[in-house]
Write an enzyme that holds these catalytic residues in place. Structure first.
Site: not given
Length: 432
Positions: A144, A239, A272
């Site tokens: 994702y 990612d 994050k």
């Protein structure tokens, strides 16, 4: 009338927010029941609207590597608040945070700060297409990369939770250049590059897929991706929104570089941890690629709140604290203690259970062996997981409310927290 404040808030929320939540997995659709509405947090603990305390293994889905309310982070944020919330103009702290990121990430010469992982992933793909002059992209089933239209094709995370392979509202022509392959399948990868030679702009991947729980890319798979992208003039996008600075100080790419001499992704996506809990993400690459971005180059990207002065203060202090010697080694050991304890209790109860972890990121499956791709993940026993989840939640231990999500340990978790979780799991496993 119910005295459960969580239920009252959920009913109220559903009147004004679709599904009662502002991100789908929070709705508990996958596991059933009423979500806990969090009133406050401190250290490794959450407190809901009923003032029930939970040991937190979500950590705001990754950012809270230091736990909640770390005093030095709070102090940095409070000082920044007094200077102003947002200026829409450059600040020195943007430079300082960028320098701190680049110091830890040798694959990057320049970085652009943005506000979310979705924005960073979307911008990285646009940059790859602009740099190569090609349109096709490769992603992997179960990975994702945010909810940008071109990436909502057999994605993991929330979409896997709801059993959908794509999203309504995404025209077919938008995803016609997105090639979806199976994770850890070298044969499919080689076939794709042979079939679309000269057309592939990039391969985007999670080095450790945290949106189908916790699935590592094999070293052989990673090496072959690097070789094929270089041979065919495509870019490799890592990612690391979830793994960045959480699995190691140099992120996941530093772990693979230890196994593959000279390994470096072309573009890295971060999020994050670099915001420490504030809305913050970034993408970076070597100079020749990043100079294609506006205002230097033709690839447009902009954001009103990019490099927000409060978020940069939070992120800069977080990076400083996790850069202390031994931080990640201690975090890895603590996470390993949790995984070993859960595994031992599951084995004792005769429950099929497999675990993996790296740094402060972990995953477990109600399967006898660790899966290596999405289809294997889907064989995990969902009803059994739901019973485990609610059993642990009732005992004050908050894991992700979906078996497709990885978990997170912070430096604030104590041995007592870990042991209490293991003891609660012993009781729950007996009920499975």
């Amino acid at each position: 009338m119910t005295m459960d404040k969580n239920a009252q808030l959920f009913e109220r929320a559903r009147q004004v927010i679709p599904g009662g939540v502002n991100s789908p997995v929070r709705a508990f659709n996958a596991v059933g029941g009423t979500p806990a509405f969090i009133a406050r947090a401190q250290g490794a603990h959450l407190f809901d609207a009923n003032d029930k305390r939970y040991v937190d293994y979500i950590g705001s889905w990754g950012p809270m590597i230091l736990g909640h309310g770390h005093p030095q982070v709070l102090s940095a944020v409070q000082a920044a608040l007094l200077e102003g919330f947002s200026f829409g103009a450059p600040t020195e702290r943007e430079i300082a945070l960028s320098e701190a990121i680049l110091k830890l990430m040798p694959s990057m010469d320049m970085v652009r700060l943005v506000s979310s992982g979705t924005e960073a992933g979307m911008s990285a793909i646009r940059l790859a297409r602009g740099y190569t002059g090609r349109n096709k992209i490769i992603k992997f089933n179960g990975c994702y990369h945010g909810h940008a239209d071109a990436l909502l094709v057999k994605a993991g995370s929330g979409l896997a939770t709801f059993g959908a392979s794509s999203s309504a509202g995404v025209p077919a022509q938008v995803v016609q250049d997105t090639i979806v392959l199976e994770y850890n399948d070298i044969g499919q990868l080689e076939e794709a590059f042979a079939k679309y030679d000269g057309q592939i702009a990039c391969v985007i991947m999670e080095p450790i897929a945290g949106n189908m729980n916790f699935v590592r890319a094999s070293t052989a798979f990673t090496r072959r991706i690097s070789e094929l992208t270089q041979e065919h003039g495509a870019l490799l996008i890592y990612d690391e929104v979830m793994t960045g600075f959480r699995v190691a100080l140099g992120s996941a790419q530093s772990l693979y570089a230890q196994q593959i001499p000279g390994f470096k992704p072309d573009i890295t996506v971060l999020g994050k941890v670099i915001g420490g809990g504030m809305p913050m993400a970034a993408f970076g690459a070597r100079r020749e690629i990043m100079e294609k971005l506006s205002p230097l180059g033709p690839v447009y990207q902009a954001g009103t709140l990019s490099g927000n002065p409060i978020a940069t203060a939070c992120g800069l202090q977080t990076l400083s604290l996790i850069s202390q010697p031994g931080f990640h080694e201690a975090l890895h050991a603590k996470t390993g203690q949790l995984m070993a304890g859960l595994k031992a209790e599951a084995d004792a109860a005769g429950v099929p259970f497999s675990v993996d972890h790296q740094g402060g990121l972990f995953g477990f499956f109600l399967l006898p062996e660790l899966p290596s791709h999405y289809e294997a993940v889907m064989k995990s026993d969902k009803p059994l997981f739901n019973k485990f989840f609610h059993g642990m939640l009732a005992r004050g231990h908050y894991f992700a409310p979906a078996l497709y999500e990885a978990g997170f340990v912070s430096s604030a978790h104590t041995d007592a927290d870990i042991q209490a979780t293991i003891e609660a799991a012993r009781d729950v496993f007996k009920t499975l």
